[in-house]
Write an enzyme that holds these catalytic residues in place. Structure first.
Site, mmCIF file in Angstrom:
data_model
loop_
_atom_site.group_PDB
_atom_site.id
_atom_site.type_symbol
_atom_site.label_atom_id
_atom_site.label_comp_id
_atom_site.label_asym_id
_atom_site.label_seq_id
_atom_site.Cartn_x
_atom_site.Cartn_y
_atom_site.Cartn_z
ATOM 1 N N ASN A 6 0.855 -1.185 0.000
ATOM 2 C CA ASN A 6 0.000 0.000 0.000
ATOM 3 C C ASN A 6 0.898 1.245 0.000
ATOM 4 O OD1 ASN A 6 -1.439 2.268 1.070
ATOM 5 N ND2 ASN A 6 -3.081 0.900 1.657
ATOM 6 N N HIS A 9 0.985 6.054 1.977
ATOM 7 C CA HIS A 9 1.794 6.910 2.851
ATOM 8 C C HIS A 9 2.858 7.692 2.095
ATOM 9 C CE1 HIS A 9 -0.214 5.565 6.404
ATOM 10 N NE2 HIS A 9 -0.059 4.321 6.003
ATOM 11 N N HIS A 42 -5.661 3.657 -1.833
ATOM 12 C CA HIS A 42 -7.028 3.959 -1.383
ATOM 13 C C HIS A 42 -7.360 5.360 -1.876
ATOM 14 C CE1 HIS A 42 -9.943 4.196 2.341
ATOM 15 N NE2 HIS A 42 -10.534 4.486 1.206
ATOM 16 N N ARG A 44 -9.462 7.923 -1.370
ATOM 17 C CA ARG A 44 -10.455 8.332 -0.368
ATOM 18 C C ARG A 44 -11.333 9.441 -0.917
ATOM 19 N NH1 ARG A 44 -9.068 6.474 5.101
ATOM 20 N NH2 ARG A 44 -10.837 7.726 5.737
ATOM 21 N N ARG A 48 -7.204 12.654 0.550
ATOM 22 C CA ARG A 48 -6.162 13.174 1.441
ATOM 23 C C ARG A 48 -4.766 12.646 1.095
ATOM 24 N NH1 ARG A 48 -7.479 9.929 7.003
ATOM 25 N NH2 ARG A 48 -9.500 10.899 6.708
ATOM 26 N N GLU A 69 -8.511 0.438 -3.335
ATOM 27 C CA GLU A 69 -9.407 0.462 -2.170
ATOM 28 C C GLU A 69 -10.386 1.605 -2.346
ATOM 29 O OE1 GLU A 69 -7.462 0.811 1.580
ATOM 30 O OE2 GLU A 69 -6.187 -0.907 1.190
ATOM 31 N N THR A 100 -8.439 3.379 8.053
ATOM 32 C CA THR A 100 -9.661 2.572 8.039
ATOM 33 C C THR A 100 -9.807 1.854 9.377
ATOM 34 O OG1 THR A 100 -9.160 2.216 5.707
ATOM 35 C CG2 THR A 100 -10.973 0.949 6.635
ATOM 36 N N GLU A 150 -10.971 -9.518 2.406
ATOM 37 C CA GLU A 150 -9.714 -9.176 3.059
ATOM 38 C C GLU A 150 -10.034 -9.059 4.543
ATOM 39 O OE1 GLU A 150 -7.187 -6.138 1.369
ATOM 40 O OE2 GLU A 150 -6.414 -5.604 3.360
ATOM 41 N N HIS A 190 -3.785 -4.777 7.429
ATOM 42 C CA HIS A 190 -3.946 -3.652 8.355
ATOM 43 C C HIS A 190 -3.153 -3.908 9.625
ATOM 44 C CE1 HIS A 190 -5.470 -0.036 10.175
ATOM 45 N NE2 HIS A 190 -6.033 0.263 9.023
HETATM 46 N N1 PXP Z 1 -5.806 -3.196 3.769
HETATM 47 C C1 PXP Z 1 -6.766 -2.230 3.842
HETATM 48 C C2 PXP Z 1 -8.130 -2.558 3.346
HETATM 49 C C3 PXP Z 1 -6.470 -0.955 4.359
HETATM 50 O O1 PXP Z 1 -7.439 -0.020 4.424
HETATM 51 C C4 PXP Z 1 -5.150 -0.681 4.758
HETATM 52 C C5 PXP Z 1 -4.805 0.694 5.261
HETATM 53 O O2 PXP Z 1 -4.998 1.629 4.276
HETATM 54 C C6 PXP Z 1 -4.189 -1.696 4.657
HETATM 55 C C7 PXP Z 1 -4.550 -2.953 4.182
HETATM 56 C C8 PXP Z 1 -2.766 -1.479 5.047
HETATM 57 O O3 PXP Z 1 -2.690 -1.200 6.412
HETATM 58 P P1 PXP Z 1 -1.306 -0.741 7.035
HETATM 59 O O4 PXP Z 1 -0.958 0.565 6.408
HETATM 60 O O5 PXP Z 1 -1.596 -0.654 8.491
HETATM 61 O O6 PXP Z 1 -0.299 -1.803 6.686
#
Ligand code: PXP
Length: 236
Positions: A6, A9, A42, A44, A48, A69, A100, A150, A190
């Site tokens: 992901n 960030h 994602h 959003r 953001r 996402e 999330t 997921e 997550h």
């Molecule tokens: N999966 C989903 C559906 C998420 O919303 C997120 C966070 O955006 C992640 C995985 C990844 O989570 P993390 O950044 O905590 O590894």
């Protein structure tokens, strides 16, 4: 197990100064070259971190798969239908949340979810539902037509190393088995990091882990190639 990275960030950091650096497109390429089997972003509703232009570019430049996402929002659905990512992951979204916070309540809005994902499925997009690892949510997900769930690993991740770890882990394992028996494929994500990810090997047939924050955090110190390679090695 496969590794989806992901890259939200990276976009958060870019947006902090409003410029072009660091570029999520370059980050995605580095992730792919170092073991990522898909890239997750994602989009959003408040944009953001990832912006529309990022996903329009990623869909052209990615060599692996784009996993988008998204919340149940019509304007984002329109973008998904236009760019046709390999998969979408339906998530709940609250404006004020930092990330999330919980899984999607599929059981409480079965008809709405089923109706929302139908055009996506009809257009050949793989659909995954981001849910808490409960029997109720798994059974509801199996009725929607989605191919994947997921499992939200946030509660397990927070409980890791505490007396609640085993209970939270068993919830994930049981949910995965029930989902697979119902014909669903199972991803998880997550809060997973370089320590708590090891137990994901104890869950049979997990397909892909989607991991962001821990990889990007480590990359600050080690560089992104090393951070992705290390996680890819751990989950192989
Ligand atoms: N999966 C989903 C559906 C998420 O919303 C997120 C966070 O955006 C992640 C995985 C990844 O989570 P993390 O950044 O905590 O590894």
């Amino acid at each position: 197990m496969l590794l989806g990275v992901n890259i939200d960030h990276i976009a958060t950091l870019r947006n902090a100064r409003g410029g072009a650096e660091p570029d999520p497109i370059i980050a995605a390429d580095i992730c792919e070259r170092n073991g990522a089997t898909s890239i997750t972003t994602h989009l959003r509703e408040d944009r953001r971190h990832i912006k529309d232009q990022d996903v329009y570019t990623l869909i052209k430049t990615l060599k692996t798969r784009l996993n988008l996402e998204m919340a149940m929002a019509d304007d984002i659905q329109k973008i998904a239908l236009e760019i046709k990512p390999h998969s979408i992951c339906l998530v709940p979204e609250k404006r004020q949340e930092v990330t999330t916070e919980g899984g999607l309540d599929v059981a409480g809005q079965l008809d709405k979810v089923t109706e929302f994902i139908k055009p996506l499925l009809d257009n050949g997009i793989v659909v995954s539902l981001f849910i808490d690892p409960t029997i109720e949510q798994v059974q509801a997900s199996a009725k929607t037509g989605a191919q994947f769930i997921e499992m939200h690993t946030g509660t397990y991740s927070q409980a890791f190393g505490t007396e609640n770890e085993e209970k939270e882990f068993q919830n994930l394992k049981n949910a995965a088995i029930i989902a697979q028996n119902a014909g669903l494929k199972v991803n998880a994500g997550h809060g997973l990091n370089y320590e708590n990810v090891s137990r994901m090997h104890e869950i049979p047939n997990l397909y892909e882990l989607n991991i962001g924050h821990s990889i990007i955090s480590r990359a600050v110190f080690t560089g992104l190639p090393e951070a992705v390679r290390k996680m890819a090695d751990l989950i192989k």
